[in-house]
Design an enzyme around this catalytic site. Structure first.
Site, PDB file in Angstrom:
ATOM      1  CB  CYS A   2      -0.902   0.013   1.233  1.00  0.00           C
ATOM      2  SG  CYS A   2      -1.881  -1.490   1.445  1.00  0.00           S
ATOM      3  CG  LEU A  59      -1.708  -4.153  -4.346  1.00  0.00           C
ATOM      4  CD1 LEU A  59      -2.498  -3.958  -5.638  1.00  0.00           C
ATOM      5  CD2 LEU A  59      -0.217  -4.254  -4.649  1.00  0.00           C
ATOM      6  N   GLY A  84       2.719  -3.002   4.004  1.00  0.00           N
ATOM      7  CA  GLY A  84       3.580  -4.156   4.158  1.00  0.00           C
ATOM      8  C   GLY A  84       2.825  -5.421   4.485  1.00  0.00           C
ATOM      9  CD  GLU A  85       1.253  -8.508   2.810  1.00  0.00           C
ATOM     10  OE1 GLU A  85       0.572  -8.941   3.771  1.00  0.00           O
ATOM     11  OE2 GLU A  85       0.763  -8.155   1.724  1.00  0.00           O
ATOM     12  CG  ASP A 108      -1.194  -8.100   7.535  1.00  0.00           C
ATOM     13  OD1 ASP A 108      -2.153  -7.664   6.890  1.00  0.00           O
ATOM     14  OD2 ASP A 108      -0.011  -7.934   7.174  1.00  0.00           O
ATOM     15  CB  SER A 375      12.751 -11.126  -6.101  1.00  0.00           C
ATOM     16  OG  SER A 375      13.076 -10.248  -5.038  1.00  0.00           O
TER      17      SER A 375
END
Length: 648
Positions: A2, A59, A84-85, A108, A375
Site C-alpha cells: 500500500c 493494494l 507491508g505484510e 494483519d 525474488s
C-alpha cells in the site's frame, strides 16, 4: 502492499504559513494520498482526529473484503495506516485474542493496533515481516512511525515547527506548497560518490528518510528516534556448526520457512527468476511448497539489442528444470530510452542504478499476470556473494605487507587511470577504501568535478558511513563489509529501487532471503561459511544442491548488467549533452563544466565513464521533474465539519 501518508499538528504550533493551532490541513493530506494512487489502486481511506489526519491507498492482498484502512482498535482510540505484510500475524492474533482483544477483520493490519495496546511502540519487536506504518494514539496525542528491520518498505517525513508530515514516497510530500525544496549539498556529495543517498538524508534538505529498524515517536512537536534492532547485536558463533552438511540442511529448512510465510496471499503470485542461485533457490522452494497445485509463474527480463548481457538462457534453464510457467520480457534501447524519464520519477529520489530500467518493464509485464512476486534479493549481502568482497580482502592482505604511504605515492606515478585508482585504494584503510557494492565518482574524479580540493564533499561521505564502520570495530573485514552493505547499500539502493519500481506497477514484491531471523542466522555463521577461496555464498550453494541445477550452482556470478554504456553513446547522447550542459542544469554552478565535457567526450571515444555519466543524467532528469511538479494550489487550513473518520 500500500501507500500511506498523513500529517500531525501540535497544539502549540502557530507559525505563519502552517496549519492553525491544533488544526490539520485535510485537503493537503487528500492530495498527498492521491499522489500515491499507483501504490494502492484498489481502495483509499482517510481518518481525521483532532490534530491528526491519516490516509491510505490499498493494494488488496489479504482479507480482500475486510482490510480497509485506516483501521482502529475496539474503541477508536488507536488508529493505524500500514504498508507491508506481517507474516506471523496468525500467531500474534492468537496471543492477543487470549488477552481479551476483539478482532473485526482477518487483516494483519489489525494486529498492529492491539499489539500496540499491549506493548506500546516496542510492539514492533514482535513483528516478522516488512512494514512501514503510522499509528495515532488519541489519548496520548502520540504519533508513532515505524520501519521494518532491514528497510524493505520506505517511509519519508518532514518536520517544521510542531507539524510533521509523512508518506511512503517523497513525491507525496512534494504536493505541499510550503515544502522547502532546497538541495542538501552533503547529500549531493554522497550521491555522487555512492549513486544513492544514505538514510536518514534525502537530496532535499527538508525531508528525511526514517532509517531501517527505527521508531519515530512524535508528541506535541517533540520527536524522538529509537533504533529497536541492529544486526551487529545478533549472536556470533564462536565455533562452526556441528558439520557443514548439517549447516546446509539447517539453512535450507530456514529458507523454506521464510518462503512458506511469504506465500500468504488471496491473489495470484509468482517469482522473478534471473537464473542465479538466489532467485532459483527461492523459486524451487516455492514450487516445493505448492505441491500438486498449478506451477509457479516465473518472469525474466533480457535485452533485444544487447543479448550478450542477458541472463535469459539461465532463467529459461531454471524454469525448465523446476517446471514453472515461464514468461520473458525483452527490452531494447528504444523502449528503455522512451521510458527513462518516467522511471527516474518512479524512483522518487535520485538513484543511479541502471537495473531500474529492465526492472520497470519486467514489473509492468508481471503485473498483468500476478499481484505478488517473490525474488532473491539479499542473498549476496547475507552470504557474501559479491566479487567486491574478494577483491577488498585481497587488498587488505596486500596492504598488510606494504606501507600505505608507499602505495599512495605509487598511485601518482601510474599512467593508467584504472591502475592508479587500484594503487590509491591499496594505500587506504578498509573504512576509506570500501564504500559498498556500488560507486559513481571516485575521490579524485569527485574533486575534479566539484572544483577546489573537494574536502568537504569527502567529509560528507565519511560522516554518512562512519557510524556503521564504528559499530563493527574489531570484527573481521568481511563481517564489517557485510554490515555496511546491509545498513546502507541494501535499504538505500537495492530495496529502494525494488520497492519504488514494482509499486509503480502496483506489484507487491516479497524478499524471503531478507527475513530478519534468516539474516541473524547468516550473521552468526563463520566467514568461511560465506566466502571460501574464490567462491561466495558457499553455504547457500551447499544448501541449494539437489534443488538448483548444477550448471547454475557452478556458473560464475554475473551481475544484473545493463547496456547502459551503449545507451549513453547512441540513443541518449543528445539528452545527455543537453541535460548536463544546459542552462537549467542542477550542476550549473556546482560542477566544473570542463570536467562534464571531458566525461562526455571520453565516453564517446570508447572510455567507459558509465557510472559517472549515468549518475549525473539521473540527477538532472530528477531535478528537471522536481522543477516541473506543481504543489497543490489552494488555500491552506481546510478542515472538515467535524473530526470524525472520513471515507474518501
Amino acid at each position: 502492499m500500500c501507500g500511506i501518508a498523513g500529517r500531525v499538528v501540535a497544539r502549540r504550533s502557530i507559525e505563519v504559513g502552517q496549519d492553525e493551532a491544533g488544526q490539520v490541513d485535510v485537503a493537503l493530506v487528500r492530495a498527498m494520498n492521491a499522489a500515491l494512487a499507483h501504490r494502492g489502486p484498489d481502495d483509499e481511506g482517510l481518518v481525521v482526529r483532532e490534530g491528526c489526519a491519516l490516509a491510505h491507498r490499498r493494494l488488496s492482498i489479504v482479507d480482500l473484503s475486510g482490510g480497509h484502512q485506516p483501521l482502529s482498535n475496539e474503541d477508536g482510540t488507536v488508529w493505524v495506516v500500514y504498508n507491508g505484510e506481517i507474516y506471523n500475524h496468525g500467531e500474534l492474533r492468537k496471543d492477543l485474542l487470549a488477552r481479551g482483544h476483539v478482532f473485526r477483520t482477518r487483516s494483519d493490519t489489525e494486529v498492529i493496533v492491539h499489539a500496540y495496546e499491549e506493548d506500546g511502540p516496542r510492539c514492533v519487536e514482535r513483528f516478522r515481516g516488512m512494514f512501514a506504518f503510522a499509528l495515532w494514539d488519541t489519548r496520548r496525542r502520540r504519533l508513532v512511525l515505524a520501519r521494518d528491520r532491514l528497510g524493505i518498505k520506505p517511509l519519508y517525513y518532514t518536520l517544521s515547527g510542531g507539524t510533521l508530515s509523512f508518506a511512503s514516497e517523497l513525491k507525496a510530500l512534494l504536493v505541499d506548497p510550503g515544502l522547502d525544496r532546497s538541495l542538501d549539498e552533503d547529500a549531493l556529495s554522497c550521491y555522487l560518490a555512492l549513486r544513492y543517498v544514505p538514510a536518514p538524508a534525502t537530496l532535499l534538505a527538508s525531508v528525511r528518510k526514517l532509517p531501517p529498524a527505527t521508531l519515530l515517536v512524535w508528541e506535541e512537536g517533540r520527536v524522538k528516534l529509537d533504533r529497536y534492532w541492529d544486526l551487529a547485536d545478533a549472536p556470533v558463533r564462536d565455533t562452526p556448526p556441528p558439520s557443514e552438511a548439517e549447516a546446509a540442511i539447517e539453512l535450507r529448512e530456514r529458507i523454506d520457512d521464510c518462503v512458506e510465510m511469504r506465500l500468504m496471499s488471496e491473489v495470484p503470485l509468482g517469482a522473478f527468476l534471473s537464473g542465479g542461485v538466489d532467485s532459483t533457490m527461492v523459486t524451487a522452494s516455492m514450487q516445493a511448497r505448492r505441491g500438486d497445485h498449478e506451477p509457479i509463474r516465473t518472469f525474466a527480463v533480457g535485452y533485444g539489442d544487447a543479448a550478450h548481457l542477458s541472463e535469459l538462457s539461465w532463467a529459461r534453464l531454471a524454469a525448465e528444470r523446476l517446471g514453472t510457467t515461464h514468461e520473458e520480457v525483452t527490452v531494447n534501447s528504444e523502449t528503455a530510452v522512451a521510458g527513462l524519464q518516467d522511471i527516474v520519477w518512479a524512483l522518487d529520489e535520485p538513484l543511479a542504478d541502471p537495473a531500474a530500467v529492465p526492472l520497470y518493464f519486467l514489473s509492468r509485464r508481471t503485473r498483468e499476470s500476478v499481484t505478488v512476486v517473490l525474488s532473491g534479493e539479499g542473498g549476496d549481502e547475507m552470504f557474501a556473494g559479491y566479487a567486491a568482497y574478494r577483491w577488498m580482502l585481497r587488498m587488505e592482505a596486500l596492504r598488510g605487507r606494504h606501507r600505505g604511504p608507499v602505495l599512495s605515492r605509487l598511485a601518482t606515478l601510474l599512467p593508467s587511470r584504472r591502475l592508479g585508482r587500484a594503487a590509491r585504494l591499496l594505500g587506504l584503510p578498509l573504512e576509506e577504501r570500501y564504500r559498498g557494492v556500488s560507486r559513481a565518482f571516485d575521490d579524485l574524479d569527485h574533486r575534479r568535478l566539484r572544483g577546489g580540493d573537494g574536502a568537504q564533499d569527502l567529509r560528507a561521505v565519511a560522516a554518512a558511513l562512519g557510524p556503521h564502520w564504528e559499530r563493527t570495530r574489531g570484527m573481521s573485514p568481511l563481517r564489517r563489509m557485510l554490515y555496511l552493505d546491509t545498513c546502507v547499500w541494501l535499504p538505500d539502493d537495492l530495496l529502494m529501487k525494488a520497492d519504488k519500481i514494482t509499486m509503480a506497477s502496483a506489484l507487491e514484491l516479497r524478499v524471503p532471503l531478507l527475513d530478519h531471523r534468516l539474516a541473524e542466522y547468516a550473521w552468526s555463521l563463520p566467514d568461511s561459511y560465506k566466502l571460501r577461496g574464490d567462491q561466495g555464498k558457499w553455504l547457500l550453494r551447499r544448501a541449494a544442491r539437489g534443488r538448483v541445477p548444477g550448471e547454475i550452482l557452478t556458473r560464475p556470478k554475473q551481475g544484473f548488467e545493463t547496456p547502459t554504456a551503449l545507451w549513453l553513446r547512441r540513443p541518449l547522447a543528445d539528452l545527455l549533452h543537453e541535460s548536463l550542459l544546459g542552462s537549467a542544469a542542477v550542476g550549473r554552478g556546482r560542477f566544473e563544466r570542463r570536467e562534464l565535457e571531458a566525461l562526455i567526450a571520453q565516453h564517446g571515444a570508447g572510455q567507459d565513464r558509465t557510472p559517472e555519466l549515468w549518475a549525473l543524467l539521473v540527477l538532472e532528469l530528477w531535478h528537471r521533474r522536481l522543477r516541473e511538479e506543481r504543489p497543490v494550489s489552494r488555500p491552506l487550513g481546510t478542515r472538515p465539519a467535524d473530526d470524525t473518520a472520513v471515507a474518501v
